[in-house]
Write a protein that holds these residues in place. Structure first.
Motif, short mmCIF file in Angstrom:
data_model
loop_
_atom_site.label_atom_id
_atom_site.label_comp_id
_atom_site.label_asym_id
_atom_site.label_seq_id
_atom_site.Cartn_x
_atom_site.Cartn_y
_atom_site.Cartn_z
N LEU A 16 -1.12 -6.73 -8.38
CA LEU A 16 -1.05 -5.27 -8.40
C LEU A 16 -0.16 -4.80 -7.26
O LEU A 16 -0.08 -5.44 -6.20
CB LEU A 16 -2.45 -4.65 -8.25
CG LEU A 16 -3.51 -5.06 -9.26
CD1 LEU A 16 -4.85 -4.42 -8.90
CD2 LEU A 16 -3.11 -4.65 -10.67
N GLU A 17 0.48 -3.66 -7.49
CA GLU A 17 1.31 -3.05 -6.46
C GLU A 17 1.22 -1.54 -6.59
O GLU A 17 1.34 -1.00 -7.70
CB GLU A 17 2.76 -3.51 -6.58
CG GLU A 17 3.67 -2.94 -5.49
CD GLU A 17 5.09 -3.48 -5.57
OE1 GLU A 17 6.02 -2.74 -5.23
OE2 GLU A 17 5.25 -4.66 -5.99
N LYS A 18 1.01 -0.88 -5.46
CA LYS A 18 0.87 0.58 -5.47
C LYS A 18 1.52 1.13 -4.21
O LYS A 18 1.39 0.55 -3.12
CB LYS A 18 -0.61 0.97 -5.52
CG LYS A 18 -0.83 2.44 -5.81
CD LYS A 18 -0.42 2.81 -7.23
CE LYS A 18 -0.68 4.27 -7.52
NZ LYS A 18 -0.27 4.63 -8.89
N LYS A 19 2.19 2.29 -4.36
CA LYS A 19 2.87 2.93 -3.25
C LYS A 19 2.35 4.35 -3.08
O LYS A 19 2.34 5.13 -4.03
CB LYS A 19 4.38 2.96 -3.50
CG LYS A 19 5.20 3.51 -2.34
CD LYS A 19 6.69 3.36 -2.65
CE LYS A 19 7.52 3.93 -1.51
NZ LYS A 19 7.37 5.39 -1.38
N VAL A 20 1.88 4.66 -1.88
CA VAL A 20 1.42 6.00 -1.53
C VAL A 20 2.16 6.41 -0.27
O VAL A 20 1.97 5.82 0.80
CB VAL A 20 -0.10 6.05 -1.32
CG1 VAL A 20 -0.53 7.42 -0.81
CG2 VAL A 20 -0.83 5.72 -2.61
N GLY A 21 2.99 7.43 -0.37
CA GLY A 21 3.80 7.82 0.78
C GLY A 21 4.77 6.71 1.13
O GLY A 21 5.53 6.21 0.29
N THR A 26 3.70 3.86 2.35
CA THR A 26 2.87 2.65 2.39
C THR A 26 2.90 1.97 1.03
O THR A 26 2.71 2.63 -0.01
CB THR A 26 1.43 2.98 2.79
OG1 THR A 26 1.43 3.60 4.07
CG2 THR A 26 0.58 1.72 2.85
N LYS A 27 3.13 0.68 1.03
CA LYS A 27 3.08 -0.12 -0.19
C LYS A 27 2.05 -1.22 0.00
O LYS A 27 2.05 -1.92 1.02
CB LYS A 27 4.44 -0.74 -0.49
CG LYS A 27 4.46 -1.57 -1.78
CD LYS A 27 5.75 -2.34 -1.94
CE LYS A 27 6.92 -1.42 -2.21
NZ LYS A 27 8.17 -2.17 -2.49
N VAL A 28 1.16 -1.36 -1.00
CA VAL A 28 0.11 -2.38 -0.97
C VAL A 28 0.30 -3.31 -2.14
O VAL A 28 0.45 -2.86 -3.29
CB VAL A 28 -1.29 -1.74 -1.01
CG1 VAL A 28 -2.36 -2.81 -1.13
CG2 VAL A 28 -1.53 -0.91 0.23
N GLN A 29 0.33 -4.61 -1.88
CA GLN A 29 0.45 -5.64 -2.92
C GLN A 29 -0.82 -6.49 -2.91
O GLN A 29 -1.20 -7.04 -1.87
CB GLN A 29 1.68 -6.52 -2.66
CG GLN A 29 2.99 -5.76 -2.70
CD GLN A 29 4.16 -6.63 -2.30
OE1 GLN A 29 3.98 -7.74 -1.79
NE2 GLN A 29 5.38 -6.14 -2.50
N SER A 55 4.90 0.61 5.69
CA SER A 55 4.05 1.34 6.62
C SER A 55 2.59 0.95 6.45
O SER A 55 2.14 0.67 5.33
CB SER A 55 4.22 2.84 6.40
OG SER A 55 3.28 3.56 7.16
N ARG A 56 1.86 0.95 7.56
CA ARG A 56 0.44 0.56 7.53
C ARG A 56 -0.45 1.70 7.99
O ARG A 56 -1.43 1.50 8.71
CB ARG A 56 0.22 -0.67 8.41
CG ARG A 56 0.98 -1.88 7.90
CD ARG A 56 0.74 -3.10 8.74
NE ARG A 56 1.49 -4.25 8.25
CZ ARG A 56 1.50 -5.46 8.79
NH1 ARG A 56 0.79 -5.66 9.90
NH2 ARG A 56 2.20 -6.43 8.28
N LYS A 83 -6.03 4.65 0.31
CA LYS A 83 -5.80 5.35 -0.95
C LYS A 83 -4.98 4.51 -1.92
O LYS A 83 -5.26 4.49 -3.13
CB LYS A 83 -5.09 6.68 -0.67
CG LYS A 83 -5.93 7.67 0.10
CD LYS A 83 -5.16 8.94 0.40
CE LYS A 83 -5.99 9.91 1.23
NZ LYS A 83 -5.23 11.15 1.56
N ALA A 84 -3.98 3.79 -1.42
CA ALA A 84 -3.17 2.94 -2.30
C ALA A 84 -3.99 1.80 -2.88
O ALA A 84 -3.88 1.46 -4.07
CB ALA A 84 -1.97 2.40 -1.53
N THR A 85 -4.84 1.20 -2.07
CA THR A 85 -5.69 0.11 -2.56
C THR A 85 -6.67 0.61 -3.62
O THR A 85 -6.88 -0.04 -4.65
CB THR A 85 -6.46 -0.53 -1.40
OG1 THR A 85 -5.54 -0.93 -0.39
CG2 THR A 85 -7.25 -1.73 -1.86
#
Length: 428
Positions: free
Chosen positions: A339-344, A346-349, A384-385, A392-394
């Motif tokens: 899964l991959e999601k970007k909020v602002g 910040t990108k979470v994989q 960004s962390r 929120k991205a997770t």
């Protein structure tokens, strides 16, 4: 067409004196005719030689009342009740109980075996008594210090005798026995302190026994079960505890009870102060970001902000529980694929991992995965962390997964989980 055939059919219905009776017509069902059938009895027939054995078994297992038992029953029941019991037992043959009696298997049976002849203090409710059942004058007063100490000593001795029926061990004791003896003494003293006989005193011994009798606790307000300083303090604190209206509205909205709400895992991950510039000046308040999950596939994130810290935290908790969404889990342990999601910025994989891999992620994603019930997961945050954006991205990535059957349905294909078919589910 011959005319004789209709005539034969007509004459076949005539009486025997006119025409010869016709053979019986064929039946159109497989069962035999009613006169031919033999009705099976509901119960097997009993032979005369077996009847003696049944009579002996009935007299052994279900004997009749003797004089002593009738006298005891007369002390407990009224004459009309005793007559009803005898009439009911005379109407039931003991041999029928021996031949037809069996254990109940219906869902309304008692969860324990009992012949209803004795009062069970655990499963049965104690009979309630009134003040008329106490002989003598019902007068009591609050005990003074000396009477209270004497009552506590006596009640503690009685409790110790119940816990140590063979006597308190004497001599040199081992460490375990000494600890056990100390715990027993503390428990006996605590029970004696809570006993109402240590708070009240009466010259009538029946009144003192009624104070410790649980059968008087519900119907006799003059003799309270617990009425001392510790009980009054606990009762006052319970009465002063007010139910949070926000929690009450949440329970109505979710359709839950307090027990189910207490099973939700709640954790506040982000706390910092914020300042709002107004024409009246700067107004400082606290910001809270909280996650909530039942550790079995439900996860929610909520925010709260208030001038009062506790108020803002409660707002975030209620919002997180209200925003809970289902998280699809593969084999109830990990996610489906990557899964991959970007909020602002910040990108979470997120990546699924085989059984036993564990949660090798940063601390924020670790708490989110544990609240959602995920056990095998790895993650990366290459950009960004920011804490708020990571959470929120997770959450958005976990709750917006595309399931394999949805992808197969969109492509018009049939889904075969080759990981389970060819590898027995031993790989991710």
């Amino acid at each position: 067409m011959s005319v004789c055939r209709p005539a034969r059919c007509l004459f076949s219905k005539a009486p025997a004196s006119i025409a010869k009776p016709s053979p019986p017509s064929r039946s159109f069902h497989a069962s035999a005719a009613r006169p031919v059938r033999k009705r099976k009895p509901h119960y097997a027939s009993i032979k005369a030689e077996d009847l003696k054995l049944l009579n002996q078994a009935a007299e052994t297992h279900f004997p009749k009342y003797d004089t002593s038992e009738t006298t005891l029953l007369g002390k407990r029941y009224t004459p009309s009740q005793l007559a009803a019991i005898k009439a009911a037992e005379s109407a039931i043959d003991a041999r029928d109980i021996v031949t037809q009696g069996q254990q109940r298997t219906d869902p309304f049976r008692l969860p324990y075996e009992d012949d209803m002849s004795e009062m069970d203090p655990v499963t049965d409710h104690a009979p309630k008594l009134s003040a008329a059942d106490i002989p003598g004058p019902i007068t009591f007063r609050r005990a003074n210090a000396a009477e209270r100490d004497a009552a506590i000593a006596q009640i503690a001795s009685e409790n110790m005798a119940k816990m140590w029926p063979d006597g308190v061990p004497e001599g040199k004791l081992g460490p375990k026995e000494a600890d056990h003896l100390e715990e027993t003494i503390e428990a006996a003293m605590f029970q004696a302190t809570l006993d109402p006989r240590s708070a009240f005193y009466s010259k009538n011994p029946a009144v003192m026994e009624a104070m410790a009798d649980p059968r008087h606790s519900a119907v006799l307000p003059d003799l309270p079960r617990l009425e001392n300083r510790m009980a009054r303090q606990a009762r006052r604190m319970a009465n002063e505890e007010q139910e949070d209206p926000r929690q009450k509205r949440l329970l109505q909205y979710m359709g839950w009870n307090k027990r189910k709400l207490s099973q939700i895992r709640v954790k506040t991950l982000v706390v910092h102060g914020v300042t709002n510039q107004t024409r009246m000046g700067k107004i400082r308040s606290m910001y809270y970001l909280t996650i909530a999950g039942n550790q079995d596939g439900l996860l929610g994130v909520g925010e709260g902000k208030s001038v009062e810290p506790e108020e803002g935290r409660k707002q975030s908790i209620m919002a997180a529980i209200r925003n809970m969404k289902p998280v699809p889990r593969y084999e109830n342990r990990t996610i489906y694929g990557s899964l991959e999601k970007k909020v602002g910025a910040t990108k979470v994989q997120l990546f699924s991992r085989p059984p036993g891999f564990g949660l090798r992620v940063q601390h924020l994603i670790f708490e989110i995965a544990r609240a959602a019930g995920l056990h095998d997961l790895s993650a990366k945050t290459p950009r960004s962390r920011n804490k708020m954006n990571v959470i929120k991205a997770t959450w958005e990535a976990l709750t917006s997964q595309k399931l394999p059957d949805e992808i197969a349905r969109g492509r018009g294909k049939k889904l075969v989980d080759v990981r389970k078919v060819y590898y027995g589910g031993s790989v991710h």
